[in-house]
Scaffold this motif. Structure first.
Motif, mmCIF file in Angstrom:
data_model
loop_
_atom_site.group_PDB
_atom_site.id
_atom_site.type_symbol
_atom_site.label_atom_id
_atom_site.label_comp_id
_atom_site.label_asym_id
_atom_site.label_seq_id
_atom_site.Cartn_x
_atom_site.Cartn_y
_atom_site.Cartn_z
ATOM 1 N N VAL A 1 0.836 -1.208 0.000
ATOM 2 C CA VAL A 1 0.000 0.000 0.000
ATOM 3 C C VAL A 1 0.865 1.249 0.000
ATOM 4 C CG1 VAL A 1 -1.612 1.359 1.395
ATOM 5 C CG2 VAL A 1 -2.027 -1.065 1.034
ATOM 6 N N MET A 2 1.902 1.266 0.832
ATOM 7 C CA MET A 2 2.772 2.448 0.900
ATOM 8 C C MET A 2 3.480 2.707 -0.421
ATOM 9 S SD MET A 2 4.427 2.515 4.717
ATOM 10 C CE MET A 2 5.174 0.912 4.592
ATOM 11 N N THR A 3 4.008 1.649 -1.053
ATOM 12 C CA THR A 3 4.711 1.855 -2.320
ATOM 13 C C THR A 3 3.741 2.248 -3.429
ATOM 14 O OG1 THR A 3 4.627 -0.517 -2.846
ATOM 15 C CG2 THR A 3 6.624 0.322 -1.767
ATOM 16 N N SER A 4 2.503 1.768 -3.371
ATOM 17 C CA SER A 4 1.544 2.157 -4.404
ATOM 18 C C SER A 4 1.096 3.611 -4.234
ATOM 19 C CB SER A 4 0.335 1.225 -4.406
ATOM 20 O OG SER A 4 -0.450 1.414 -3.261
ATOM 21 N N ILE A 5 0.992 4.074 -3.020
ATOM 22 C CA ILE A 5 0.593 5.467 -2.788
ATOM 23 C C ILE A 5 1.728 6.424 -3.134
ATOM 24 C CG2 ILE A 5 0.009 7.144 -0.987
ATOM 25 C CD1 ILE A 5 -1.625 4.904 0.343
ATOM 26 N N ILE A 6 2.945 6.093 -2.703
ATOM 27 C CA ILE A 6 4.097 6.957 -2.939
ATOM 28 C C ILE A 6 4.539 6.908 -4.398
ATOM 29 C CG2 ILE A 6 6.530 7.326 -2.352
ATOM 30 C CD1 ILE A 6 5.830 6.254 0.444
ATOM 31 N N GLY A 7 4.467 5.718 -5.007
ATOM 32 C CA GLY A 7 4.898 5.573 -6.391
ATOM 33 C C GLY A 7 6.365 5.237 -6.529
ATOM 34 N N PHE A 8 7.026 4.969 -5.419
ATOM 35 C CA PHE A 8 8.444 4.636 -5.421
ATOM 36 C C PHE A 8 8.649 3.313 -4.710
ATOM 37 C CE2 PHE A 8 12.613 4.666 -3.371
ATOM 38 C CZ PHE A 8 13.424 4.855 -4.469
ATOM 39 N N CYS A 9 9.380 2.404 -5.353
ATOM 40 C CA CYS A 9 9.694 1.119 -4.761
ATOM 41 C C CYS A 9 11.208 1.021 -4.604
ATOM 42 C CB CYS A 9 9.173 -0.017 -5.641
ATOM 43 S SG CYS A 9 9.570 -1.642 -4.992
ATOM 44 N N PRO A 10 11.709 0.972 -3.377
ATOM 45 C CA PRO A 10 13.159 0.893 -3.167
ATOM 46 C C PRO A 10 13.778 -0.369 -3.756
ATOM 47 C CG PRO A 10 12.043 1.402 -1.102
ATOM 48 C CD PRO A 10 10.991 1.086 -2.113
ATOM 49 N N SER A 11 13.073 -1.475 -3.702
ATOM 50 C CA SER A 11 13.609 -2.723 -4.267
ATOM 51 C C SER A 11 13.774 -2.607 -5.774
ATOM 52 C CB SER A 11 12.681 -3.889 -3.946
ATOM 53 O OG SER A 11 12.566 -4.059 -2.566
ATOM 54 N N CYS A 12 12.796 -2.010 -6.430
ATOM 55 C CA CYS A 12 12.898 -1.818 -7.878
ATOM 56 C C CYS A 12 14.045 -0.874 -8.212
ATOM 57 C CB CYS A 12 11.592 -1.262 -8.433
ATOM 58 S SG CYS A 12 10.202 -2.392 -8.315
ATOM 59 N N ALA A 13 14.249 0.140 -7.398
ATOM 60 C CA ALA A 13 15.339 1.084 -7.632
ATOM 61 C C ALA A 13 16.693 0.394 -7.466
ATOM 62 C CB ALA A 13 15.218 2.262 -6.681
ATOM 63 N N MET A 14 16.819 -0.483 -6.478
ATOM 64 C CA MET A 14 18.081 -1.200 -6.274
ATOM 65 C C MET A 14 18.372 -2.157 -7.419
ATOM 66 S SD MET A 14 18.478 -1.986 -2.230
ATOM 67 C CE MET A 14 16.908 -2.769 -1.991
ATOM 68 N N LEU A 15 17.324 -2.683 -8.049
ATOM 69 C CA LEU A 15 17.512 -3.601 -9.166
ATOM 70 C C LEU A 15 17.728 -2.877 -10.491
ATOM 71 C CD1 LEU A 15 14.927 -6.360 -8.251
ATOM 72 C CD2 LEU A 15 17.411 -6.493 -8.124
ATOM 73 N N GLY A 16 17.683 -1.557 -10.466
ATOM 74 C CA GLY A 16 18.027 -0.797 -11.651
ATOM 75 C C GLY A 16 16.878 -0.218 -12.436
ATOM 76 N N ARG A 17 15.673 -0.233 -11.913
ATOM 77 C CA ARG A 17 14.555 0.368 -12.632
ATOM 78 C C ARG A 17 14.724 1.890 -12.637
ATOM 79 N NH1 ARG A 17 8.318 -0.925 -11.600
ATOM 80 N NH2 ARG A 17 8.871 -2.750 -12.804
ATOM 81 N N LYS A 18 14.591 2.456 -13.799
ATOM 82 C CA LYS A 18 14.754 3.911 -13.952
ATOM 83 C C LYS A 18 13.505 4.640 -13.518
ATOM 84 C CE LYS A 18 18.715 3.299 -15.908
ATOM 85 N NZ LYS A 18 19.864 3.303 -15.082
ATOM 86 N N SER A 19 13.680 5.904 -13.143
ATOM 87 C CA SER A 19 12.529 6.711 -12.754
ATOM 88 C C SER A 19 11.702 7.042 -13.990
ATOM 89 C CB SER A 19 12.978 7.980 -12.051
ATOM 90 O OG SER A 19 13.745 8.753 -12.928
ATOM 91 N N ILE A 20 10.448 7.340 -13.744
ATOM 92 C CA ILE A 20 9.514 7.665 -14.818
ATOM 93 C C ILE A 20 9.670 9.143 -15.161
ATOM 94 C CG2 ILE A 20 7.094 7.800 -15.481
ATOM 95 C CD1 ILE A 20 6.594 5.544 -13.488
ATOM 96 N N GLY A 21 9.995 9.426 -16.385
ATOM 97 C CA GLY A 21 10.128 10.818 -16.828
ATOM 98 C C GLY A 21 8.851 11.265 -17.501
#
Length: 71
Positions: free
Chosen positions: A48-68
């Protein structure tokens, strides 16, 4: 100020929220009080927290780029 760029698309955020609701209801209905139920509630809260914020730390650590912004 902590600024996190969003790395989850809107569809994925909606899916995470739906899965969190399913996990929470499943834990409440199907499980007895205990460690497993608590862990499922924690998992649902994280989704719920990651869906509300829109940021997933695990995805960021695995190399997912931010949405431009698309032009």
């Amino acid at each position: 100020m902590l600024y996190l760029k969003r790395n989850l698309r809107m569809r994925e955020r909606a899916l995470r929220l739906c899965f969190a609701i399913l996990i929470a209801f499943g834990a409440k209905i199907l499980m007895n009080e205990g460690l497993a139920q608590t862990l499922l509630f924690i998992t649902a809260a994280i989704l719920v927290m990651t869906s509300i914020i829109g940021f997933c730390p695990s995805c960021a650590m695995l190399g997912r780029k931010s949405i431009g912004l698309k032009k």
